[in-house]
Design a protein around this motif. Structure first.
Motif, PDB file in Angstrom:
ATOM      1  N   TYR A 245      -4.306  -2.015  -1.397  1.00 27.42           N
ATOM      2  CA  TYR A 245      -3.715  -2.311  -0.082  1.00 27.42           C
ATOM      3  C   TYR A 245      -2.213  -2.028  -0.070  1.00 27.42           C
ATOM      4  N   ARG A 249      -1.240   2.451   0.269  1.00 27.27           N
ATOM      5  CA  ARG A 249      -1.254   2.481   1.730  1.00 27.27           C
ATOM      6  C   ARG A 249      -0.149   3.405   2.229  1.00 27.27           C
ATOM      7  N   THR A 250      -0.504   4.314   3.136  1.00 29.53           N
ATOM      8  CA  THR A 250       0.527   5.227   3.623  1.00 29.53           C
ATOM      9  C   THR A 250       0.979   4.896   5.038  1.00 29.53           C
ATOM     10  N   ASN A 251       0.130   4.340   5.866  1.00 31.63           N
ATOM     11  CA  ASN A 251       0.575   3.874   7.179  1.00 31.63           C
ATOM     12  C   ASN A 251      -0.298   2.712   7.636  1.00 31.63           C
ATOM     13  N   ALA A 252      -0.019   2.235   8.864  1.00 29.80           N
ATOM     14  CA  ALA A 252      -0.630   0.983   9.312  1.00 29.80           C
ATOM     15  C   ALA A 252      -2.147   0.945   9.164  1.00 29.80           C
ATOM     16  N   ASN A 253      -2.822   2.040   9.454  1.00 30.69           N
ATOM     17  CA  ASN A 253      -4.280   1.980   9.494  1.00 30.69           C
ATOM     18  C   ASN A 253      -4.967   2.773   8.396  1.00 30.69           C
ATOM     19  N   THR A 254      -4.222   3.173   7.366  1.00 31.59           N
ATOM     20  CA  THR A 254      -4.840   3.986   6.329  1.00 31.59           C
ATOM     21  C   THR A 254      -4.917   3.232   5.017  1.00 31.59           C
ATOM     22  N   ILE A 255      -6.147   3.063   4.520  1.00 31.00           N
ATOM     23  CA  ILE A 255      -6.351   2.348   3.260  1.00 31.00           C
ATOM     24  C   ILE A 255      -7.124   3.266   2.323  1.00 31.00           C
ATOM     25  N   GLY A 256      -6.766   3.244   1.051  1.00 25.58           N
ATOM     26  CA  GLY A 256      -7.566   3.989   0.077  1.00 25.58           C
ATOM     27  C   GLY A 256      -6.883   5.208  -0.499  1.00 25.58           C
ATOM     28  N   GLY A 257      -5.697   5.529  -0.013  1.00 29.47           N
ATOM     29  CA  GLY A 257      -4.960   6.648  -0.578  1.00 29.47           C
ATOM     30  C   GLY A 257      -5.489   7.993  -0.134  1.00 29.47           C
ATOM     31  N   VAL A 258      -4.872   9.047  -0.664  1.00 28.82           N
ATOM     32  CA  VAL A 258      -5.237  10.415  -0.287  1.00 28.82           C
ATOM     33  C   VAL A 258      -6.703  10.662  -0.630  1.00 28.82           C
ATOM     34  N   LEU A 259      -7.441  11.172   0.322  1.00 29.64           N
ATOM     35  CA  LEU A 259      -8.870  11.481   0.168  1.00 29.64           C
ATOM     36  C   LEU A 259      -9.697  10.280  -0.290  1.00 29.64           C
ATOM     37  N   ASP A 260      -9.244   9.090   0.030  1.00 30.69           N
ATOM     38  CA  ASP A 260      -9.939   7.861  -0.386  1.00 30.69           C
ATOM     39  C   ASP A 260     -10.049   7.756  -1.901  1.00 30.69           C
ATOM     40  N   THR A 275      -9.756  -2.680  10.702  1.00 26.14           N
ATOM     41  CA  THR A 275      -9.197  -1.555  11.459  1.00 26.14           C
ATOM     42  C   THR A 275     -10.272  -0.802  12.227  1.00 26.14           C
ATOM     43  N   HIS A 276     -11.532  -1.092  11.932  1.00 26.76           N
ATOM     44  CA  HIS A 276     -12.606  -0.430  12.671  1.00 26.76           C
ATOM     45  C   HIS A 276     -13.382  -1.411  13.555  1.00 26.76           C
TER      46      HIS A 276
END
Lengths: 310, 418
Positions: A245, A249-260, A275-276
């Motif tokens: 987490y 985390r790169t922005n508000a709604n992105t979890i899991g890093g690049v390409l998950d 977020t979903h």
């Protein structure tokens, strides 16, 4: 009939006299336990069979969430595979290093106590603070410590640590092992110090080497402690959340890093739920995770017991 | 005795499950006069500086409405969405919330926000940036949130490094790639980077709209099957693969400071550079993004503000939101922003020039806002966006070809719209 009834009343009164105070004193805990554990658990079980989105009233959907989870959800499978790799690496490396540290610093000398304290520090430090420091270490900006260190060794090109998918799980393993081995070490030290010295003396008289003493005395007698360390680190590893987490985390709604590449089950559950807007589906994931941890822990305990009986 | 306990336990469990089934009942907000006594809680997504800006407007509003007190509280971008959802689930929490431009649509369509049309909010529409208003409002006409500020993506460059390579700031995609090549030839090791939107849908957004494409059709159907979408993605990929843009997130001001010649970044770094990177004084400048084959559209960011469906003070809250569009409120908020050297661009295009810009940036921002586009305000976009970004990443990192990535992204958008 009246005699039976009188007898029962007397027994009840006597039971109450003996136990009433204890039960009344248990009530505050029981209330909190029911309110903050049983109720959320029951609610989440119910929600796992619904399409609850967090805002509108939930509608029952039967086993649809579980069907979707196993039949359609590629991200869940990816998170499960990442988690499996992470758990295996963390538990094996963490247990071995904890045992190694315990063997190295098991004594009561001043230096051993200091070393034990140093290695135990991450366990008593705020996880959030530690994760923020790791994020800073792997930062690609000019202040990132990892890139600064590799520059000292002549590596002129900065490594994109958190944006390289192949490095995500190893970085998570490194953070977990570093943070958890001090705790395992303390448990192992307690286990090591409870083994009677006479066993080693007898073995030495019989001509046993250090390795033989370790293999034939230390390891078997440490088995309950090892089982405890393995089971608790396994449960903790399955529940990894903060590291993904915060660090990936790169922005508000992105979890899991690049390409998950750093996506694990609990962060995925959070992502789906918060977020979903799929809290029903997230509850289904939580129950599947519970079953996985329960089964693996059970297997682990059984294996531990089977070894004991050998 | 045991049977009695078992019965009580069963009844208790049934009550618990019954209570669980009753989660999320709905309640209607009470209507009241805008002057009726109220203590309003406003959750503002952003930093503490933003909170101070909006608190200033709240204090001004209190002067003309002494019965209404508004307390603005900060929610960080990372946690905000989850906290708003938790508030909507428990139906307790703030009266007013502000967050991502299209967030209110997602909460509103599930019954979490008030349709502000019932409070005459549409009177503000002519004053707002037309595309921003369109994105903040739902396609069905409901207005769960309206824009409260704006930001945009700009092109920052090192004047000294460009001069060294005899390069002028690029105006088109072709000029951008030529500039990168010339800078490399002149010995500049880091010619180009992307800050805002790196490996994310926002980064793709600029190229998509500049190529003449869009994420959705006007009736909110996914529109990523077009040649424009493919061309945009392939150009974006080439910036990483062929021209060496780093995939790691390096902030614009740090990129410039550590020798990157050109970077795409948010307008806010213009306010940060003078104090955070004093060594760059006189060595940097800013302009609009290089244009694509169809347009020079750049991404416009910004936040929207709305009233929660469970607020007891919906009328007063909506009235405060209308107040935020007045000259008095905008001037006061810009005053606070200037004092703290933070960017605040009001939602009214006619007031943009009042904002605090570093030298040379006002023209670039005004131009960018004129031709730019905000995030699509289609149902399900906020849920789909992170997964769309993963598909774009798979194309950039060579895990799939651009056509496959776009097809999968379109499928994700379709699923989330349902």
């Amino acid at each position: 009939m009246a005699t039976v009834s009188m007898g029962r009343m007397r027994r009840t009164r006597s039971w109450l006299r003996r136990n009433a105070v204890s039960y009344v004193m248990l009530l505050p805990f029981a209330g909190l336990f029911a309110g903050f554990l049983i109720w959320p658990l029951a609610n989440s079980l119910y929600l796992s069979f619904t399409d609850f989105d967090g805002v509108s009233p939930p509608k029952l959907t039967g086993l649809e969430n579980f069907r979707r989870l196993f039949a359609e959800d590629d991200r869940f499978r990816h998170a499960l595979s990442n988690t499996g790799t992470y758990v295996a690496a963390t538990v094996v490396l963490g247990t071995l290093l904890s045992l190694g540290l315990a063997l190295a610093f098991r004594g009561s000398s001043w230096s051993h106590r200091v070393m034990r304290t140093i290695f135990f520090l991450p366990s008593v430090t705020s996880t959030i603070a530690i994760m923020l420091i790791w994020k800073w270490i792997f930062d690609p900006n000019d202040f990132g410590l990892a890139n600064t260190v590799i520059r000292w060794f002549g590596h002129s090109t900065a490594i994109e640590w958190l944006a390289t998918p192949g490095l995500s799980v190893p970085i998570l393993v490194l953070m977990a092992v570093w943070g958890g081995m001090g705790y395992g070490m303390v448990i192992f030290v307690a286990g090591l110090n409870s083994i009677p010295e006479e066993y080693y003396e007898a073995a030495r008289i019989d001509g046993a080497s250090t390795w033989q003493q370790f293999r034939r005395i230390t390891l078997p007698l440490l088995r309950p402690v090892t089982t405890y360390v393995v089971v608790t680190s396994l449960i903790a590893a399955f529940q990894i959340f903060e590291a993904v987490y915060i660090v990936f985390r790169t922005n508000a709604n992105t979890i899991g890093g690049v390409l998950d590449s750093g996506l694990m089950i609990v962060p995925y559950l959070y992502d789906i739920g918060f977020t979903h807007f799929q809290l029903g589906y997230a509850s289904a994931i939580a129950w599947v995770l519970f079953v996985i941890i329960f089964v693996i822990s059970l297997v682990n305990l059984r294996i531990g017991r089977a070894f004991k009986e050998l | 005795m045991r049977r009695t306990f078992a019965s009580i336990a069963c009844i208790g469990l049934m009550t618990v499950l019954g209570a669980g089934c009753a989660t999320s009942g709905t309640s209607q907000p009470k209507q009241a006069s805008t002057n009726a006594p109220a203590t309003i809680t406003y959750w503002s997504t952003g930093g503490d500086d933003d909170t101070r800006i909006f608190q200033k407007a709240a204090d001004l509003y209190h002067q003309s409405h002494p019965n209404v007190t508004i307390k603005v509280q900060t929610l960080t971008w990372d946690d905000s969405y989850a906290k708003l959802l938790a508030a909507a689930t428990s139906r307790t929490g703030p009266d007013i919330v502000s967050g991502g431009l299209t967030w209110m649509i997602q909460f509103g369509r599930r019954g979490g926000m008030v349709d502000l049309r019932k409070f005459g909010i549409e009177s503000l529409k002519p004053q707002a940036h037309p595309q921003m208003w369109k994105s903040a409002a739902s396609p069905d006409g409901s207005v769960y949130g309206i824009p409260i500020d704006m930001s945009t993506e700009l092109f920052y460059y090192r004047t000294d490094l460009l001069a060294k390579a005899n390069v002028t700031p690029p105006k088109t995609w072709d000029e951008l790639t030529t500039a990168i090549t010339k800078l490399k030839a002149a010995g500049v090791k880091k010619p180009f980077s992307i800050d805002w939107g790196n490996l994310d849908w926002i980064g793709y957004f600029n190229f998509l709209y500049q190529a003449g494409g869009s994420f959705y059709t006007p009736d909110c159907k996914p529109a990523l099957h077009t040649p424009q979408a493919k061309r945009a993605l392939e150009f974006w990929i080439s910036l990483y693969e062929k021209h060496g843009a780093p995939t790691a997130n390096i902030t614009g001001e740090n990129a410039l400071d550590t020798g990157t010649a050109m970077t795409y970044s948010g307008n806010w770094i213009g306010n940060t550079i003078p104090s955070a990177k004093p060594k760059l004084k006189g060595k940097w400048a800013v302009t609009t993004l290089p244009a694509g084959p169809a347009s020079s559209a750049a991404f416009i960011g910004g936040r929207s503000i709305g009233v929660t469906a469970f607020s007891k003070y919906a009328a007063q809250s909506a009235d405060f939101i209308k107040f935020l569009y007045t000259d008095q409120a905008i001037d006061a908020m810009i005053g606070v922003a200037k004092g703290r050297a933070v960017p605040y661009i009001p939602p009214r295009p006619d007031s943009v020039t009042k904002a605090d810009f570093p030298p040379g940036q006002a023209a670039a921002v005004t131009q960018s806002l004129k031709t730019g586009m905000p995030a699509p305000g289609c149902p399900g976009w906020d849920e789909a966006a992170p997964d769309v970004a993963k598909q774009l990443q798979s194309a950039i990192l060579g895990k799939s070809d651009s056509a496959t990535a776009l097809t999968k992204a379109a499928k994700i958008m379709e699923t989330n719209a349902a």
